[in-house]
Design an enzyme around this catalytic site. Structure first.
Site, PDB file in Angstrom:
ATOM      1  N   ARG A 164       0.860  -1.175   0.000  1.00 57.11           N
ATOM      2  CA  ARG A 164       0.000   0.000   0.000  1.00 57.11           C
ATOM      3  C   ARG A 164       0.905   1.237   0.000  1.00 57.11           C
ATOM      4  O   ARG A 164       2.074   1.153   0.398  1.00 57.11           O
ATOM      5  CB  ARG A 164      -0.899   0.022   1.239  1.00 57.11           C
ATOM      6  CG  ARG A 164      -1.788  -1.204   1.404  1.00 57.11           C
ATOM      7  CD  ARG A 164      -2.555  -1.129   2.725  1.00 57.11           C
ATOM      8  NE  ARG A 164      -3.457  -2.257   2.910  1.00 57.11           N
ATOM      9  CZ  ARG A 164      -3.147  -3.386   3.537  1.00 57.11           C
ATOM     10  NH1 ARG A 164      -1.934  -3.537   4.059  1.00 57.11           N
ATOM     11  NH2 ARG A 164      -4.030  -4.359   3.659  1.00 57.11           N
ATOM     12  N   LYS A 189      -1.794  -2.876   8.037  1.00 52.19           N
ATOM     13  CA  LYS A 189      -2.944  -2.448   8.841  1.00 52.19           C
ATOM     14  C   LYS A 189      -3.006  -3.247  10.145  1.00 52.19           C
ATOM     15  O   LYS A 189      -2.705  -4.430  10.170  1.00 52.19           O
ATOM     16  CB  LYS A 189      -4.235  -2.658   8.053  1.00 52.19           C
ATOM     17  CG  LYS A 189      -4.428  -1.678   6.907  1.00 52.19           C
ATOM     18  CD  LYS A 189      -5.786  -1.863   6.252  1.00 52.19           C
ATOM     19  CE  LYS A 189      -6.051  -0.818   5.175  1.00 52.19           C
ATOM     20  NZ  LYS A 189      -7.373  -0.988   4.545  1.00 52.19           N
ATOM     21  N   HIS A 257      -3.075   2.415  -5.908  1.00 48.21           N
ATOM     22  CA  HIS A 257      -3.596   1.177  -5.312  1.00 48.21           C
ATOM     23  C   HIS A 257      -3.895   0.136  -6.384  1.00 48.21           C
ATOM     24  O   HIS A 257      -3.885  -1.067  -6.113  1.00 48.21           O
ATOM     25  CB  HIS A 257      -4.860   1.479  -4.503  1.00 48.21           C
ATOM     26  CG  HIS A 257      -5.103   0.494  -3.394  1.00 48.21           C
ATOM     27  ND1 HIS A 257      -4.238   0.335  -2.334  1.00 48.21           N
ATOM     28  CD2 HIS A 257      -6.100  -0.413  -3.203  1.00 48.21           C
ATOM     29  CE1 HIS A 257      -4.703  -0.610  -1.524  1.00 48.21           C
ATOM     30  NE2 HIS A 257      -5.826  -1.086  -2.042  1.00 48.21           N
ATOM     31  N   ARG A 260      -1.134  -2.272  -6.676  1.00 48.14           N
ATOM     32  CA  ARG A 260      -1.205  -3.352  -5.665  1.00 48.14           C
ATOM     33  C   ARG A 260      -2.200  -4.413  -6.122  1.00 48.14           C
ATOM     34  O   ARG A 260      -1.944  -5.613  -6.004  1.00 48.14           O
ATOM     35  CB  ARG A 260      -1.608  -2.750  -4.323  1.00 48.14           C
ATOM     36  CG  ARG A 260      -1.928  -3.775  -3.227  1.00 48.14           C
ATOM     37  CD  ARG A 260      -2.212  -3.034  -1.921  1.00 48.14           C
ATOM     38  NE  ARG A 260      -3.006  -3.796  -0.976  1.00 48.14           N
ATOM     39  CZ  ARG A 260      -2.510  -4.647  -0.084  1.00 48.14           C
ATOM     40  NH1 ARG A 260      -1.207  -4.863  -0.052  1.00 48.14           N
ATOM     41  NH2 ARG A 260      -3.291  -5.284   0.762  1.00 48.14           N
ATOM     42  N   HIS A 283      -3.592  -9.447   4.080  1.00 42.88           N
ATOM     43  CA  HIS A 283      -5.026  -9.476   4.350  1.00 42.88           C
ATOM     44  C   HIS A 283      -5.309 -10.314   5.593  1.00 42.88           C
ATOM     45  O   HIS A 283      -4.801 -11.438   5.714  1.00 42.88           O
ATOM     46  CB  HIS A 283      -5.796 -10.083   3.165  1.00 42.88           C
ATOM     47  CG  HIS A 283      -5.909  -9.169   1.997  1.00 42.88           C
ATOM     48  ND1 HIS A 283      -6.200  -9.606   0.721  1.00 42.88           N
ATOM     49  CD2 HIS A 283      -5.787  -7.819   1.889  1.00 42.88           C
ATOM     50  CE1 HIS A 283      -6.239  -8.584  -0.110  1.00 42.88           C
ATOM     51  NE2 HIS A 283      -5.990  -7.485   0.578  1.00 42.88           N
ATOM     52  N   TYR A 292      -9.977 -11.299  -5.772  1.00 37.90           N
ATOM     53  CA  TYR A 292      -9.126 -11.316  -6.955  1.00 37.90           C
ATOM     54  C   TYR A 292      -9.432 -12.492  -7.879  1.00 37.90           C
ATOM     55  O   TYR A 292      -9.150 -12.444  -9.066  1.00 37.90           O
ATOM     56  CB  TYR A 292      -7.653 -11.332  -6.543  1.00 37.90           C
ATOM     57  CG  TYR A 292      -7.229 -10.041  -5.887  1.00 37.90           C
ATOM     58  CD1 TYR A 292      -7.042  -8.889  -6.643  1.00 37.90           C
ATOM     59  CD2 TYR A 292      -7.067  -9.958  -4.506  1.00 37.90           C
ATOM     60  CE1 TYR A 292      -6.680  -7.691  -6.039  1.00 37.90           C
ATOM     61  CE2 TYR A 292      -6.705  -8.763  -3.899  1.00 37.90           C
ATOM     62  CZ  TYR A 292      -6.517  -7.637  -4.678  1.00 37.90           C
ATOM     63  OH  TYR A 292      -6.174  -6.460  -4.075  1.00 37.90           O
TER      64      TYR A 292
END
Length: 311
Positions: A164, A189, A257, A260, A283, A292
């Site tokens: 990111r 994150k 983004h 990514r 994730h 995806y």
């Protein structure tokens, strides 16, 4: 961040501050998430102030019924908020009342019983392989050589490692990915740490940048610098990509983004394992990564429709 006192009583305002400090310290939520959560609670308090005629206190939140909470979010929808925004707002309010419930200040049942609105999942919008390559090559066209090298290194990290923007820009000088033999340590994150392989292209681009950057960088300094030597802002990266879009004739979906997204989609199309891609992207949930697979299927069907003689 301090919630405005005029729309909530002092006891509630104090708990809002305590809750935000808890989210920032123990949960390590990102700054923009904290701002969004604070805004959600502030909007609820503004709504209650209108109906109560005075700023709400903790006792007023304790007296909320499910229909009151639904009325608040119905007002948000009537005001033009999207279902996605309303759903996120419900998450923010739930987080706060659950925090108060754990402190035995109220019951969170009234909010817990409200269902989040159903939203249609937006598929990731990656750029194609030729467009990704074109963006990386064009990033090195800046008139200032070291800035050209910086931009190329950042975009190579986004596409080559699936980072990111915030993750790339928070890398310290000591973790500069200049050796393909050493995995890159990335803090994502929620403070989750993952290791990402360093492609030779990433190592070369980063090494080229470090050879040209005119500022002395201490080990703990942010790796990528702005034109005057300060920390590089994400807005500069976004502006650079917007310029590339115009120069290359790419759609508006070609964002930082999207590189990514392209990293994940192109790995998957080449036979990459979904679990491995989940780890590489950082994730928390596999369901996020599974989006995806839908992109890859959609691309397959589109190619079939264009190429098959009977399509």
């Amino acid at each position: 961040m301090t919630a405005p006192i005029q729309i909530m009583a002092p006891d509630l305002a104090a708990e809002v501050r305590s809750w935000l400090a808890h989210l920032a310290g123990e949960r390590r939520l990102a700054g923009h998430t904290l701002e969004a959560y604070e805004r959600d609670v502030r909007q609820l308090c503004g709504f209650l102030t209108e109906h109560l005629g005075a700023p709400p206190a903790i006792a007023d939140l304790a007296g909320l019924e499910t229909r009151d909470v639904r009325a608040f979010f119905a007002r948000r929808r009537m005001g033009g908020a999207s279902t996605r925004t309303v759903g996120r707002g419900l998450a923010g309010v739930r987080s706060f009342v659950t925090y108060l419930e754990k402190k035995e200040l109220l019951s969170a049942d009234a909010v817990r019983l409200v269902s989040a609105p159903k939203t249609s999942k937006r598929l990731p919008r990656p750029v194609g392989i030729p467009d990704a390559r074109a963006m990386l090559e064009a990033a090195g066209d800046h008139e200032e050589p070291w800035i050209a090298a910086r931009d190329a290194a950042i975009l190579t990290l986004l596409y080559g490692a699936g980072l990111r923007i915030a993750e790339a820009l928070s890398l310290p000088r000591s973790d500069a990915p200049t050796d393909p033999a050493i995995a890159l340590r990335v803090t994502g994150k929620g403070g989750r740490v993952r290791l990402v392989p360093v492609l030779p292209a990433i190592a070369e681009a980063t090494t080229a940048y470090l050879g040209l950057v005119p500022f002395h960088l201490e080990p703990d300094d942010q790796l990528f610098r702005g034109a005057k030597g300060g920390p590089l802002s994400p807005r500069i990266v976004q502006r650079t990509v917007a310029h590339l879009r115009g120069a290359l004739g790419l759609p508006d979906s070609a964002t930082p983004h999207a590189l990514r997204h392209a990293f994940a989609t192109h790995l998957l199309a080449a036979g990459g394992d979904l679990r491995a891609i989940q780890e590489l992207l950082g994730h928390a949930s596999l369901s996020t990564t599974q989006g995806y697979t839908q992109v890859d299927t959609a691309h397959l069907l589109e190619s079939y429709a264009k190429a098959h003689p009977r399509a």
